[in-house]
Design an enzyme around this catalytic site. Structure first.
Site, mmCIF file in Angstrom:
data_model
loop_
_atom_site.group_PDB
_atom_site.id
_atom_site.type_symbol
_atom_site.label_atom_id
_atom_site.label_comp_id
_atom_site.label_asym_id
_atom_site.label_seq_id
_atom_site.Cartn_x
_atom_site.Cartn_y
_atom_site.Cartn_z
ATOM 1 N N VAL A 1 -4.288 29.977 16.758
ATOM 2 C CA VAL A 1 -3.632 31.273 16.907
ATOM 3 C C VAL A 1 -4.040 31.889 18.241
ATOM 4 O O VAL A 1 -5.228 31.942 18.583
ATOM 5 C CB VAL A 1 -3.994 32.232 15.755
ATOM 6 C CG1 VAL A 1 -3.283 33.568 15.922
ATOM 7 C CG2 VAL A 1 -3.627 31.603 14.412
ATOM 8 N N ASP B 1 -2.843 32.403 -1.010
ATOM 9 C CA ASP B 1 -4.095 32.383 -0.250
ATOM 10 C C ASP B 1 -4.526 33.811 0.087
ATOM 11 O O ASP B 1 -4.793 34.150 1.242
ATOM 12 C CB ASP B 1 -3.930 31.558 1.032
ATOM 13 C CG ASP B 1 -5.271 31.108 1.608
ATOM 14 O OD1 ASP B 1 -6.286 31.193 0.885
ATOM 15 O OD2 ASP B 1 -5.299 30.659 2.769
#
Length: 386
Positions: free
Chosen positions: A96, A228
């Protein structure tokens, strides 16, 4: 399959590139061409089938769009408007970066699209497709905004890791990217860690819990299961006033397919998920209960358990985090209901929103008495207020 020679007719396989010329043999009175099944590279065949499936998926996405085939899809970004800056995180399915898109701050998740024959890249492709399919349709104040994505591109320029170097370098292989709005307040995990020695004000705890509950309630109303829910996947805006759910890499649309397998993060995973049983959106409710405890305590659940031990203790022994005696009764009851071993006993997130909205966050309201503590709550190993 011919039992004598272990061969199959080549026309059964068509013109697959995975079938090398070396596997072809000729036999029989008519000198027919056969394929030796024991010489077929099944791993390569699987990789090529996966790539073909991904290509078909993209073509279907394009055919479903009313725009001309040359135009960008609704979710496709214009790479000319994307500038990638520094790396901010790295996970299982990619790296990221922080960047800008069309002048706006964004987070850019880059997944290696890879070359044929690599099992890892096939998983990345599948994760990309499912993440885009889910995230692009979401629009809620407590869900990080999806900006766009690009599939299988080799045009990206990624900054070099060294701060002293200049210029960009090409991405080694073709890759795909998912671009979302950047949240300047960081993750909930960082916020909790920073308050480990002095927990958050009760009003702030309830506010954060409400943001998360509202976001999950919205997802579940759209039959979307995050799978998640954890502190790392909850982001905060610039002033840390609003919590937003992020990372839909393993999210699924409920009823689209049966959900099984250990998906998620240990410590947050519901017993039915840990056991590999079929499960539904109530797995998110369980995770919410664990995260609510962490938000109140500003601590990590099960700090003294190894990852191997967590599954056994949660499933077999029914162990859950110890709720501090100073925890307000209303909040403690929500935690306990959410992490109930039986999914049917867990509340819907819409009900959790209602319960949280009813909580009085005025000082001292609903607190459980702590007779043996003279100076406030010391349930985290430190005194409060003195």
């Amino acid at each position: 399959m011919d039992s004598a020679g272990g061969r199959a007719r080549s026309r059964s396989f068509g013109a697959s590139a995975a079938v090398d010329a070396a596997v072809f043999v000729r036999a029989g009175p008519d000198n027919e061409e056969y394929v030796r099944a024991d010489r077929i590279d099944l791993k390569t065949l699987d990789a090529q089938m996966e790539k073909k499936r991904s290509t078909v998926w993209l073509e279907r996405q394009r055919s479903a769009s009313p725009r001309p085939s040359a135009a960008l899809l609704e979710w496709e970004i214009d790479l000319a408007k994307l500038d990638i800056h520094n790396q901010i995180a790295q996970g299982t399915f990619g790296i990221v970066y922080r960047g800008t898109y069309d002048g706006h701050d964004v987070a850019v998740k880059v997944l290696d699209w890879g070359e044929d024959g690599h099992e890892r890249t096939m998983k990345h492709r599948e994760a990309f497709e499912k993440e885009v399919a889910v995230w692009q349709k979401l629009d809620h104040p407590n869900v990080t905004k999806f900006v766009g994505a690009s599939m299988g591109t080799s045009q990206l320029k990624i900054p070099k890791k060294s701060s002293g170097s200049s210029g960009d370098h090409d991405v080694p292989n073709s890759c795909c990217v998912v671009v979302v709005e950047f949240q300047h307040g960081g993750t909930l995990k960082t916020l909790l860690y920073n308050h480990r020695d002095k927990k958050l004000p009760y009003k702030k705890v309830v506010h954060l819990a409400l943001d998360l509950a509202r976001g999950l309630s919205y997802l579940h109303a759209r039959r979307t299961v995050h799978r998640d829910v954890k502190a790392e996947n909850m982001l905060l805006d610039r002033r840390q006033r609003t919590l937003k759910i992020a990372d839909f890499g393993v999210a699924r649309v409920e009823a689209a397919s049966e959900m099984t397998g250990q998906t998620g993060t240990l410590g947050y995973m519901a017993p039915e998920v840990l056991q590999g049983h079929s499960y539904d959106h109530k797995c998110d409710v369980y995770s919410f209960g664990i995260l609510l405890w962490e938000t109140y305590c500003c601590a990590m659940a099960y700090p003294n358990y190894s990852l191997v031990d967590i599954s056994y203790h949660v499933v077999k022994l029914g162990i859950r985090p110890d709720i501090p005696r100073c925890c307000p009764r209303a909040l403690a009851e929500i935690m306990a209901r959410c992490w109930d071993a039986n999914p049917e006993n867990r509340p819907e997130m819409s009900e959790v929103v209602t319960l949280l909205e009813r909580i009085d966050t005025s000082s001292g309201k609903g607190m459980t008495p702590v007779e043996d503590v003279a100076h406030g709550c010391s349930c985290f190993g430190f005194p409060r207020g003195g």
